[in-house]
Design an enzyme around this catalytic site. Sequence first.
Site, PDB file in Angstrom:
ATOM      1  N   SER A   1      11.004   2.847   6.564  1.00  0.00           N
ATOM      2  CA  SER A   1      10.828   3.205   5.160  1.00  0.00           C
ATOM      3  C   SER A   1      11.058   4.699   5.026  1.00  0.00           C
ATOM      4  O   SER A   1      11.031   5.437   6.014  1.00  0.00           O
ATOM      5  CB  SER A   1       9.388   2.860   4.730  1.00  0.00           C
ATOM      6  OG  SER A   1       9.056   3.451   3.493  1.00  0.00           O
TER       7      SER A   1
ATOM      8  N   TYR B   1      -0.038   2.414   5.982  1.00  0.00           N
ATOM      9  CA  TYR B   1       1.396   2.151   5.919  1.00  0.00           C
ATOM     10  C   TYR B   1       2.198   3.316   6.497  1.00  0.00           C
ATOM     11  O   TYR B   1       3.113   3.121   7.317  1.00  0.00           O
ATOM     12  CB  TYR B   1       1.788   1.892   4.472  1.00  0.00           C
ATOM     13  CG  TYR B   1       3.189   1.387   4.261  1.00  0.00           C
ATOM     14  CD1 TYR B   1       3.458   0.033   4.304  1.00  0.00           C
ATOM     15  CD2 TYR B   1       4.238   2.260   3.995  1.00  0.00           C
ATOM     16  CE1 TYR B   1       4.756  -0.447   4.098  1.00  0.00           C
ATOM     17  CE2 TYR B   1       5.523   1.802   3.780  1.00  0.00           C
ATOM     18  CZ  TYR B   1       5.775   0.443   3.826  1.00  0.00           C
ATOM     19  OH  TYR B   1       7.061  -0.020   3.622  1.00  0.00           O
TER      20      TYR B   1
END
Length: 282
Positions: free
Chosen positions: A164, A177
């Site tokens: 990401s 995350y």
Amino acid sequence: MTAPRTPRTVPPSPSPSPASGPAPGVPAVPLDLAGRTALVTGAAGGIGRACALRLAAAGAEVRAVDRDAEGLRRLAERAEGLPGALKQVHLDLTDLDAAERAATGTDVLVNNAGLQLVRPIQDFPPDVFRTVLTVMLEAPFRLVRGALPHMYGRGWGRIVNISSVHGLRASAYKSAYVSAKHGLEGLSKVVALEGAAHGVTSNCVNPAYVRTPLVERQIADQSEAHGIPADRVVSEVMLADAAVKRLIEPEEVAEAVAYLCGPQASFVTGASLVMDGGWTAH
């Protein structure tokens, strides 16, 4: 690896909403994975679904891994008629031993499964933090561990980790995350160094916000965390740092994965392929 065939058509995705901009019309990159076995985690929806269909379209036998049995069934229906085969693997990646076993004999591994919770650190549940790291970092390690002996034996392998922009940048309220994605970046680079002598590449793909159920579920959380209405979350939070003001389509990420699996990317390893619409250009 056999010579590339004529590019196959990627199964179409639903049209995006008008606010997201036009659907991408990029032709599929040439990719022939006939005779190869691929494993995709989080395959029942979003990026994983797009990757599973793309690799099956390239002729691979795809092991589609997810804990969502109904989502896997729908995926299998979509995959009917594609050149490759698709096998449904109902698996919770918190079962790490089972995850490692599932990766045995794979030539292509796409570590995609993920989960998200948006909370300030002082309110972040420790058990959720632990689960996020288990699914998004420890499970990829175990899957790689299970896949490498076969890849090394064949002298060829492709490991693609769906990271990401948050593997390269941090955002508030996403401690688990961001930690998991930063760890995945490091793991990917170590695998690249160890696997190079065996014909195995390892790379990350780093998208910003993709039109997936995971992102859709974040909107309410982000609304609460930032104290703004949900209809302002996409424009003022998710796309605030991007120059290209739209969400990414899952099929765009799948094409990046396809590129990294092809012969044209044999010298690309230990890299992070950024798809962030200019976010990290700041």
